[in-house]
Every structure is written in C-alpha cells, then in structure tokens.
Design a protein around this motif. Structure first.
Motif, PDB file in Angstrom:
ATOM      1  N   GLU A 136       7.498  -4.932   8.935  1.00 46.90           N
ATOM      2  CA  GLU A 136       7.282  -3.862   7.923  1.00 46.90           C
ATOM      3  C   GLU A 136       8.462  -2.815   8.030  1.00 46.90           C
ATOM      4  O   GLU A 136       8.866  -2.193   7.159  1.00 46.90           O
ATOM      5  CB  GLU A 136       5.937  -3.062   8.204  1.00 46.90           C
ATOM      6  CG  GLU A 136       4.678  -3.791   7.487  1.00 46.90           C
ATOM      7  CD  GLU A 136       4.486  -5.006   8.018  1.00 46.90           C
ATOM      8  OE1 GLU A 136       3.565  -5.989   7.251  1.00 46.90           O
ATOM      9  OE2 GLU A 136       4.706  -5.459   9.519  1.00 46.90           O
ATOM     10  N   TRP A 137       8.976  -2.557   9.475  1.00 53.11           N
ATOM     11  CA  TRP A 137       9.920  -1.273   9.629  1.00 53.11           C
ATOM     12  C   TRP A 137      11.085  -1.826   8.918  1.00 53.11           C
ATOM     13  O   TRP A 137      11.873  -0.991   8.216  1.00 53.11           O
ATOM     14  CB  TRP A 137       9.979  -0.794  10.825  1.00 53.11           C
ATOM     15  CG  TRP A 137      10.581  -1.797  11.786  1.00 53.11           C
ATOM     16  CD1 TRP A 137      10.113  -2.656  12.789  1.00 53.11           C
ATOM     17  CD2 TRP A 137      12.089  -2.143  12.238  1.00 53.11           C
ATOM     18  NE1 TRP A 137      11.066  -3.516  13.483  1.00 53.11           N
ATOM     19  CE2 TRP A 137      12.332  -3.102  12.863  1.00 53.11           C
ATOM     20  CE3 TRP A 137      13.110  -1.465  11.474  1.00 53.11           C
ATOM     21  CZ2 TRP A 137      13.647  -3.349  13.317  1.00 53.11           C
ATOM     22  CZ3 TRP A 137      14.498  -1.880  11.858  1.00 53.11           C
ATOM     23  CH2 TRP A 137      14.564  -2.842  12.749  1.00 53.11           C
ATOM     24  N   ASP A 140      11.118  -1.125   5.072  1.00 55.76           N
ATOM     25  CA  ASP A 140      10.959   0.328   5.090  1.00 55.76           C
ATOM     26  C   ASP A 140      12.385   0.851   5.065  1.00 55.76           C
ATOM     27  O   ASP A 140      13.071   1.657   4.349  1.00 55.76           O
ATOM     28  CB  ASP A 140      10.121   1.277   6.246  1.00 55.76           C
ATOM     29  CG  ASP A 140       8.832   0.986   6.347  1.00 55.76           C
ATOM     30  OD1 ASP A 140       8.148   0.548   5.047  1.00 55.76           O
ATOM     31  OD2 ASP A 140       8.039   1.370   7.147  1.00 55.76           O
ATOM     32  N   LYS A 146      10.734  -8.068   0.174  1.00 55.36           N
ATOM     33  CA  LYS A 146       9.438  -9.088   0.469  1.00 55.36           C
ATOM     34  C   LYS A 146       9.461 -10.463  -0.116  1.00 55.36           C
ATOM     35  O   LYS A 146       8.563 -10.958  -0.708  1.00 55.36           O
ATOM     36  CB  LYS A 146       8.319  -8.024  -0.045  1.00 55.36           C
ATOM     37  CG  LYS A 146       8.090  -6.848   0.586  1.00 55.36           C
ATOM     38  CD  LYS A 146       6.743  -6.311   0.264  1.00 55.36           C
ATOM     39  CE  LYS A 146       6.442  -5.192   1.264  1.00 55.36           C
ATOM     40  NZ  LYS A 146       5.038  -4.633   0.958  1.00 55.36           N
ATOM     41  N   TYR A 150      10.586 -12.271   4.740  1.00 46.13           N
ATOM     42  CA  TYR A 150       9.563 -11.417   4.980  1.00 46.13           C
ATOM     43  C   TYR A 150       8.206 -12.160   5.198  1.00 46.13           C
ATOM     44  O   TYR A 150       7.273 -11.928   6.284  1.00 46.13           O
ATOM     45  CB  TYR A 150       9.348 -10.328   3.843  1.00 46.13           C
ATOM     46  CG  TYR A 150       7.978  -9.456   4.083  1.00 46.13           C
ATOM     47  CD1 TYR A 150       7.980  -8.214   4.783  1.00 46.13           C
ATOM     48  CD2 TYR A 150       6.786  -9.875   3.304  1.00 46.13           C
ATOM     49  CE1 TYR A 150       6.835  -7.703   5.110  1.00 46.13           C
ATOM     50  CE2 TYR A 150       5.978  -9.092   3.326  1.00 46.13           C
ATOM     51  CZ  TYR A 150       5.864  -7.742   4.137  1.00 46.13           C
ATOM     52  OH  TYR A 150       4.669  -7.171   4.403  1.00 46.13           O
ATOM     53  N   LYS A 154       5.803 -12.201   8.431  1.00 42.83           N
ATOM     54  CA  LYS A 154       4.648 -11.619   8.512  1.00 42.83           C
ATOM     55  C   LYS A 154       3.667 -12.700   8.952  1.00 42.83           C
ATOM     56  O   LYS A 154       2.588 -12.414   9.522  1.00 42.83           O
ATOM     57  CB  LYS A 154       4.508 -11.256   6.832  1.00 42.83           C
ATOM     58  CG  LYS A 154       2.960 -10.710   6.771  1.00 42.83           C
ATOM     59  CD  LYS A 154       2.769  -9.128   7.074  1.00 42.83           C
ATOM     60  CE  LYS A 154       1.681  -8.533   6.466  1.00 42.83           C
ATOM     61  NZ  LYS A 154       1.741  -6.988   7.120  1.00 42.83           N
ATOM     62  N   ASN A 174      -0.953   4.384  13.012  1.00 41.23           N
ATOM     63  CA  ASN A 174      -0.661   2.984  12.890  1.00 41.23           C
ATOM     64  C   ASN A 174      -1.991   1.889  12.394  1.00 41.23           C
ATOM     65  O   ASN A 174      -1.859   0.889  12.341  1.00 41.23           O
ATOM     66  CB  ASN A 174       0.105   2.409  13.851  1.00 41.23           C
ATOM     67  CG  ASN A 174       1.627   2.882  14.150  1.00 41.23           C
ATOM     68  OD1 ASN A 174       2.015   3.186  13.149  1.00 41.23           O
ATOM     69  ND2 ASN A 174       2.331   2.973  15.151  1.00 41.23           N
ATOM     70  N   TYR A 177      -2.065  -0.629   9.460  1.00 49.83           N
ATOM     71  CA  TYR A 177      -1.591  -1.815   9.340  1.00 49.83           C
ATOM     72  C   TYR A 177      -2.364  -3.026   9.926  1.00 49.83           C
ATOM     73  O   TYR A 177      -1.977  -4.325   9.802  1.00 49.83           O
ATOM     74  CB  TYR A 177      -0.269  -1.878  10.336  1.00 49.83           C
ATOM     75  CG  TYR A 177       0.794  -0.964   9.741  1.00 49.83           C
ATOM     76  CD1 TYR A 177       1.625  -1.544   8.606  1.00 49.83           C
ATOM     77  CD2 TYR A 177       0.999   0.351  10.066  1.00 49.83           C
ATOM     78  CE1 TYR A 177       2.697  -0.635   8.002  1.00 49.83           C
ATOM     79  CE2 TYR A 177       2.255   0.982   9.649  1.00 49.83           C
ATOM     80  CZ  TYR A 177       2.998   0.774   8.755  1.00 49.83           C
ATOM     81  OH  TYR A 177       3.818   1.624   8.049  1.00 49.83           O
ATOM     82  N   LYS A 303       7.931   4.406   7.751  1.00 47.44           N
ATOM     83  CA  LYS A 303       6.406   4.519   7.234  1.00 47.44           C
ATOM     84  C   LYS A 303       5.425   4.551   8.315  1.00 47.44           C
ATOM     85  O   LYS A 303       4.525   4.824   8.394  1.00 47.44           O
ATOM     86  CB  LYS A 303       6.185   3.678   6.055  1.00 47.44           C
ATOM     87  CG  LYS A 303       6.783   4.021   4.675  1.00 47.44           C
ATOM     88  CD  LYS A 303       6.170   3.131   3.389  1.00 47.44           C
ATOM     89  CE  LYS A 303       7.010   3.511   2.304  1.00 47.44           C
ATOM     90  NZ  LYS A 303       8.587   3.182   2.188  1.00 47.44           N
ATOM     91  N   SER A 304       6.071   3.661   8.991  1.00 48.99           N
ATOM     92  CA  SER A 304       5.095   3.518  10.723  1.00 48.99           C
ATOM     93  C   SER A 304       5.352   4.654  11.387  1.00 48.99           C
ATOM     94  O   SER A 304       6.277   5.643  11.402  1.00 48.99           O
ATOM     95  CB  SER A 304       5.475   2.199  11.260  1.00 48.99           C
ATOM     96  OG  SER A 304       6.684   2.243  11.796  1.00 48.99           O
TER      97      SER A 304
END
Length: 396
Positions: A136-137, A140, A146, A150, A154, A174, A177, A303-304
């Motif tokens: 995720e980071w 960001d 994606k 990704y 994931k 967090n 998530y 965003k984290s």
C-alpha cells in the motif's frame, strides 16, 4: 516460553529494524524466555550457522541475497527466501525443536510459508509485528500502480496475515487496512507501539563543537534518507533559515536520497547544513546530547500511519521534535497531545518554517519540555512493555 523470532534484519546490521529486534531479543531473555532468532544469510559458505547473542540463540540460514540488489531480482529472491530457510533449517541442529510461540517481523512480507511450517510442527500461536504496510505505501508514493505487481504483493501480504493468530500494528489509524482480516474468526488485532531499550553509552564520533555548526542550536535528523521520507522540504527550511546564524541542521545516516540531498545542499550553498555517514546506534545518545531538537520526516503522499524509530530515539534522549508528516498521521496528534514538539501536516515550506519558529521559542521558554519527552518514552515505548504484550497475546 520457548520463542522463535523470525526476521530478515539483525545486528551487525544497523537499521532501525535490526536495533528493535536486538532490543526485543535481549528483553525476552531478561524476562526468562528461551529465544531463538532465525535469519536469512546470503553470505554463509555453509547451510546454517549457530551463534550465541546475549543469551539468545541466533540461527543464520543460507538464503538468496535480498539486500542492495535490483527490484526484480530482490522480489524473486524474497519469494524463494522462506523455502530456502526451511530447507536449511532441516539440516541444522534445531531441525526437531518445538516452540511455544512464534514471532515474526514485517518487512519482509514473504515469511508466511516458513511461519506456517513452524506453526504446524509446534502447534503454537504466532504473532506478526507489522511495521510496514506494503504494497500500500508503495502505491501511495507512486512507486507502483495497481497492476499485476501490486496484485502479486497484495496476495503475498494477505497470505502472511492469514498465517498470523495475532497482528500488532503501529497505531490505531492502521486498523483500516485489516478490516477484512479482523472479520475472520480466531484472529486478534492490537496496537503494538514501536519500542527501544536503553542504549549503551558510546562516545559519538561526530563532535558538533568541532564543526561549522559549533555554538548553534542544532536540529538533527538521524536515520534513513529515502523516498518514503520526503526530505527535500527540510532543505527548503534550511535555506529559509540561512539568515539565522544561531541555527544549524545535521543529517546523519544513509539512503537512496542521500546523494541528491547532499548535491542540493551544495548547490544552494547551505552553510548551515552538514551531512555525516551512518553511525553505531549506541553512539546516538551522545550525538543527541549535542543537539537541541530532532527532525521527523514522512512523505506527504503516505496514507498509512507510522511512528518512526527515530522519533522514539529522540523521546528517549529528551529531544523535542520538529515533524513534517502526512496529513492525519497519528504521530501528529501524539506530538500535540503530549506537547513534545511542533508538527506540519501540509508539506508547505512556509508552514514548516512557522512550526520551526514555534519550536525554537519553546526550547527557550519551556523548561519541562525535555522531561515530557522522556516521560512519553517510558510510558509508551519501553521494550519491557512490548515484550510482555507479545507474550501475553501468545499465551492467551
């Protein structure tokens, strides 16, 4: 308890993760637990190597190189790593060992297959310490879309989470998530703050009073200087404060952005700024004793939520902080609530300048500032609290 601790970083490496795992290992031993740390090692001539480390057993297992190589090769090697470690473990004297609990540290996200095997053999619970929410980071930061890469990462991360009985995240923010994971029966999610033990007191090789910053109030940044930190704005701040001959900036560490930052500082003729190479973690307290405040930097695109290890070292040594972080980060609220520094969440140089001015005034006007920092560290980030929390979760 007999605890197996799995990671991909440990001394003699000097990363913040290596220091954290060293401190956690020592504290487990101090509390009477039998600890075995399992690590991949690409430079071993033999399949395995056993070492003693302050009462813990260190088992280094031959595996492909995963550090300081290209992204594609690193991905392939990290994917192979847990299978290689499992293969070499079978050849080691610990092949038939059984554990009461398994703890592992992410990054890396690829340890899942090894953890699954160890759990089945020992029929015990596992605790995943998540310090890095990847991929995720990377999305960001614009390092990854994606697409297929990704989706691959994931899937690997989700498998790792599925293997865990308990996951410890850095901050409450967090939790978002892990919404899907919490819904699965039998799983536990909790906040596990970052931690540090008291460091040894080594004299620092950097003597500020022998540099061009002698006599100034020095703002220090010690740690990784990479894309995730977004440190360009700190040079903007240094440039805006060139007229303040009582203020200096000291950057200590390594990272992918280091050379670019050095070149930029030279081009801008920032005579209030100095760079030094990475130092031994045990030299950090003496370095900070020569400085007035610490700097925290996180790229605004994150965003984290992240509470960097360097923030803990500042608090431990009584240094208030100047922080430039992504909007909404839990760290910003903590700094404000605890009154241990000043924060900018807009990534705007003028607002960071304003925050720096407030901090410089606070240094002169608030005699209890340093004590609040050390009190915050003892209350939330001491390794004794962390180790007991992990053991409690494994035994519940």
């Amino acid at each position: 308890m007999r605890i197996a601790l799995i990671a991909d970083t440990f001394p003699p490496l000097r990363t913040s993760g290596a220091v954290q795992l060293r401190d956690l290992t020592r504290e487990f031993v101090r509390q009477g637990h039998a600890v075995t740390v399992m690590l991949p090692a690409s430079d071993l001539p033999e399949p395995w190597r056993l070492e003693d480390y302050d009462g813990a057993t260190i088992l280094r297992l031959k595996a492909p190189q995963t550090k300081d190589i290209g992204y594609i090769r690193r991905t392939i090697n990290e994917f192979i790593m847990p299978f290689s470690m499992a293969k070499q473990l079978k050849k080691s004297p610990l092949a038939n060992e059984r554990w009461d609990g398994i703890v592992w540290y992410a990054p890396s996200i690829f340890h899942g297959p090894l953890i699954s095997r160890l759990k089945k053999i020992s029929r015990c619970k596992s605790y995943l310490i998540v310090r890095d929410i990847f991929p995720e980071w990377a999305v960001d930061m614009g390092l990854m879309g994606k697409g297929m890469p990704y989706l691959f990462f994931k899937a690997v991360a989700r498998y790792q989470y599925a293997v865990a009985d308990v996951i410890g995240i850095q901050t409450p923010g967090n939790r978002q998530y892990f919404k899907y994971w919490i819904k699965q029966s039998g799983h536990q999610l909790e906040v596990l703050q970052n931690w540090l033990a008291e460091p040894a007191q080594l004299q620092c090789s950097i003597r500020v009073n022998q540099t061009s910053l002698a006599g100034r109030k020095v703002l220090v940044y010690a740690g990784n200087m990479g894309i995730a930190q977004g440190m360009g704005i700190l040079l903007d701040l240094a440039e805006k404060l060139l007229n303040r001959t009582d203020i200096g900036f000291l950057f200590v560490g390594r990272g992918s952005d280091l050379n670019r930052l050095k070149a930029s500082a030279k081009t801008r003729k920032l005579d209030n700024t100095l760079f030094f190479d990475e130092i031994d973690p045990d030299e950090i307290p003496d370095l900070y004793a020569q400085c007035s405040a610490g700097i925290v930097a996180l790229d605004f695109r994150h965003k984290s939520h992240n509470i960097p290890g360097k923030f803990l070292t500042y608090m431990q040594c009584g240094l208030p902080v100047l922080a430039n972080v992504n909007a909404g980060n839990d760290l910003a609220e903590m700094i404000r609530q605890e009154r241990v520094g000043q924060v900018c969440e807009t990534n705007e140089p003028n607002e960071l300048l304003e925050a720096a001015g407030k901090l410089l005034n606070q240094l002169d006007a608030d005699p209890e500032l340093s004590e609040r920092c050390t009190n915050l560290f003892r209350r939330q980030f001491a390794v004794e609290k962390t180790s007991r929390q992990i053991v409690s979760a494994l035994m519940s």
